[in-house]
Design a protein around this motif. Structure first.
Motif, PDB file in Angstrom:
ATOM      1  N   GLU A   3       9.171 -29.394  21.324  1.00 19.57           N
ATOM      2  CA  GLU A   3      10.194 -28.411  21.679  1.00 19.57           C
ATOM      3  C   GLU A   3       9.569 -27.252  22.445  1.00 19.57           C
ATOM      4  OE1 GLU A   3      13.953 -26.988  19.341  1.00 19.57           O
ATOM      5  OE2 GLU A   3      12.227 -25.850  18.621  1.00 19.57           O
ATOM      6  N   ARG A   4      10.205 -26.887  23.544  1.00 22.15           N
ATOM      7  CA  ARG A   4       9.747 -25.764  24.343  1.00 22.15           C
ATOM      8  C   ARG A   4      10.694 -24.591  24.122  1.00 22.15           C
ATOM      9  NH1 ARG A   4       6.539 -24.310  28.490  1.00 22.15           N
ATOM     10  NH2 ARG A   4       7.302 -22.757  29.973  1.00 22.15           N
ATOM     11  N   GLU A   6      11.538 -20.447  24.923  1.00 23.41           N
ATOM     12  CA  GLU A   6      11.307 -19.293  25.781  1.00 23.41           C
ATOM     13  C   GLU A   6      12.280 -18.185  25.381  1.00 23.41           C
ATOM     14  OE1 GLU A   6      10.174 -21.035  30.111  1.00 23.41           O
ATOM     15  OE2 GLU A   6      12.127 -21.633  29.338  1.00 23.41           O
ATOM     16  N   ASN A  23      14.263 -25.888  24.963  1.00 26.68           N
ATOM     17  CA  ASN A  23      14.272 -27.047  25.860  1.00 26.68           C
ATOM     18  C   ASN A  23      15.243 -26.868  27.023  1.00 26.68           C
ATOM     19  OD1 ASN A  23      12.335 -28.513  24.385  1.00 26.68           O
ATOM     20  ND2 ASN A  23      13.891 -29.245  22.965  1.00 26.68           N
ATOM     21  N   ASP A 243       6.740 -20.282  23.892  1.00 25.80           N
ATOM     22  CA  ASP A 243       5.797 -20.467  24.997  1.00 25.80           C
ATOM     23  C   ASP A 243       5.632 -19.220  25.855  1.00 25.80           C
ATOM     24  OD1 ASP A 243       5.156 -23.546  25.014  1.00 25.80           O
ATOM     25  OD2 ASP A 243       7.293 -23.363  24.602  1.00 25.80           O
TER      26      ASP A 243
END
Length: 503
Positions: A3-4, A6, A23, A243
């Motif tokens: 999983e990203r 931000e 995501n 991230d």
């Protein structure tokens, strides 16, 4: 799939917007106008204005337009630490302190009119309701939450490793001042004694400063202001699994970098300044998702859809098959739609920040095993939600009853206002209904020999001329009046005015 995460921050144009993106999809959105600030978490020196024995509660003036509401459970030792509602901290309550049963003291035993006391806003004013208050102060730091009025040690429920939970609990017991409680937050996982000590010392100094200020100021004064949205979101959301944090304002970027270097230096390199010409939310594709979050109907990828209706008492969510016809049989089709809807429903609950009582009307499933499958999927998805929720098992009718912690207004309430035409109904009267209503009003107001002027929206006047011309003529004859229609573009469709004049 990894999983990203931000965090995207829009700080321009007199409004702060913080988006948590998972995501590439908008998961959570927080909006605040700097001029207004936040109430939740702020501390006031209040004055009891009225004690309500029948409700075991009291009204407390804290300097706002409406008095705050204080339950007896928030004055006496709380029945459970979960009563301490921290904004966005559904996972930070830790364990319930042992030995606290149901309260026996009444509100008149602990409070009286005119009494002064220190209170914290647990829930912001919503609609016609004033703020919910608590005398049990909770001061969140980066790693810990300080509970100066509750001698309790807890660990965030999101820290699941038992050995780590015991390590943190033992460390806090070792370093805490006598008589004060602390909860280890999710960000405390893996933190050493030095880091915990520094965070604890900061919170203890903050509490000492709050008590000193409270002694020297009059009632109905704000003693402590919670951090602004951007700093607060950085403190609460910017963790090791994020991230990057991107912000579009240079001055706030520099301030934020300094904050991160002090409290979370290992993440300082992940803070970025956005310098593109395109607005930051447009560049990340977030504006269209925000617009979608204000719509009543949300389409699913398969062709099904959900309908979300919010009222003051509760929120209802209806699941429909829409254009999806399935491949095998009806039961399979319905189950697939319901399972797809589960993910979208939880996404919308998080994004719209919907709280209180929620009723989900899934499409009826005949097999108990399929109902259990949908319930399990809903419970699994809700583990991603930071707000605390309680869910009951799906009924044979396909209904799920659940609650989700509500701390402030939902996204819809923050970004929109009640329509001046329909006044919140979501529908307006039809042209035939309005025409008939006006005709009855003319008959009611008509005075023989006078001229009746009807000022109404142009569409209503056109309908009267085209569809009710004979009725108007008959009304003029019966009431012995002259009727003039005055089309007005400045009037909402449901509003009209009728005036009599001589001649």
């Amino acid at each position: 799939m990894v999983e990203r995460k931000e965090i995207v921050v829009n700080a321009l144009h007199g409004e702060y917007r913080v988006a948590l993106v998972e995501n590439g999809a908008l998961a959570e959105l927080y909006v605040e106008r700097p001029s207004a600030g936040t109430l939740v978490g702020s501390i006031f020196k209040g004055k009891v204005s009225r004690v309500l024995a029948g409700m075991d509660a009291a009204f407390v003036n804290i300097g706002l337009e409406k008095a705050g509401f204080l339950y007896v459970s928030d004055v006496v030792a709380p029945a459970a630490l979960e009563d301490l509602e921290l904004e966005g901290e559904g996972e930070e309550k830790g364990d319930v302190p042992p030995g606290n049963g149901r309260q026996t003291a009444g509100i008149r035993d602990v409070l009286q009119a005119g009494q002064e006391l220190l209170v914290q806003v647990a829930k912001a004013p919503i609609g016609t309701k004033g703020a919910r208050l608590s005398t049990h102060i909770a001061l969140p730091g980066r790693l810990l939450v300080c509970l100066p009025t509750v001698e309790h040690i807890g660990v965030s429920r999101r820290i699941r490793d038992e050995a780590e939970r015991e390590r943190l609990r033992a460390l806090i017991m070792k370093i805490r001042p006598a008589g004060m409680g602390f909860i280890a937050r999710t960000a405390a996982e893996g933190a050493n004694e030095e880091a915990l000590t520094a965070d604890m010392a900061f919170l203890v100094r903050l509490w000492d400063d709050i008590r000193t200020r409270a002694k020297n100021c009059p009632p109905e004064t704000k003693i402590y202001q919670e951090l602004d949205l951007i700093t607060r979101s950085t403190r609460d959301l910017f963790t090791d699994d994020v991230d990057r944090l991107v912000i579009d304002d240079g001055e706030i970027y520099r301030r934020l970098v300094e904050f991160v270097r002090i409290f979370m230096p290992q993440l300082a390199e992940r803070v970025e300044l956005y310098t593109g010409r395109e607005p930051i939310f447009d560049a990340f594709g977030l504006e269209t998702e925000i617009a979608r979050a204000l719509e009543r109907k949300v389409w699913l990828k398969s062709g099904g859809y959900i309908v979300i209706d919010q009222t003051e008492a509760l929120c209802t969510i209806d699941v429909n098959t829409g254009r999806y016809v399935g491949r095998y049989n009806l039961e399979d089709t319905i189950t697939r739609i319901n399972l797809e809807a589960v993910k979208e429903i939880v996404c919308q609950l998080r994004l719209r920040d919907i709280g209180g009582i929620i009723i989900i009307d899934f499409i009826d499933m005949e097999k108990a095993s399929n109902r259990d499958k949908v319930t399990a999927a809903l419970q699994a998805e809700l583990t991603r939600d930071r707000a605390r929720s309680t869910i009951l098992k799906i009924s044979e009718l396909g209904l799920v009853e659940m609650t989700r912690k509500r701390v402030s207004e939902s996204l819809t309430q923050r970004l929109t206002e009640v329509c001046s035409c329909c006044e919140g109904l979501g529908r307006v009267k039809s042209l035939p209904t309005l025409a008939s209503e006006i005709l009855r009003a003319i008959e009611r107001e008509a005075r023989e020999g006078q001229t009746v002027r009807v000022m109404a929206h142009r569409a209503v006047c056109d309908w009267l001329v085209l569809e009710e011309n004979h009725t108007l003529a008959a009304l003029e004859k019966r009431c012995a009046v002259r009727i003039l229609l005055d089309p007005r573009e400045d009037l909402p469709r449901e509003q009209y005015q009728i005036r009599n004049s001589s001649g």
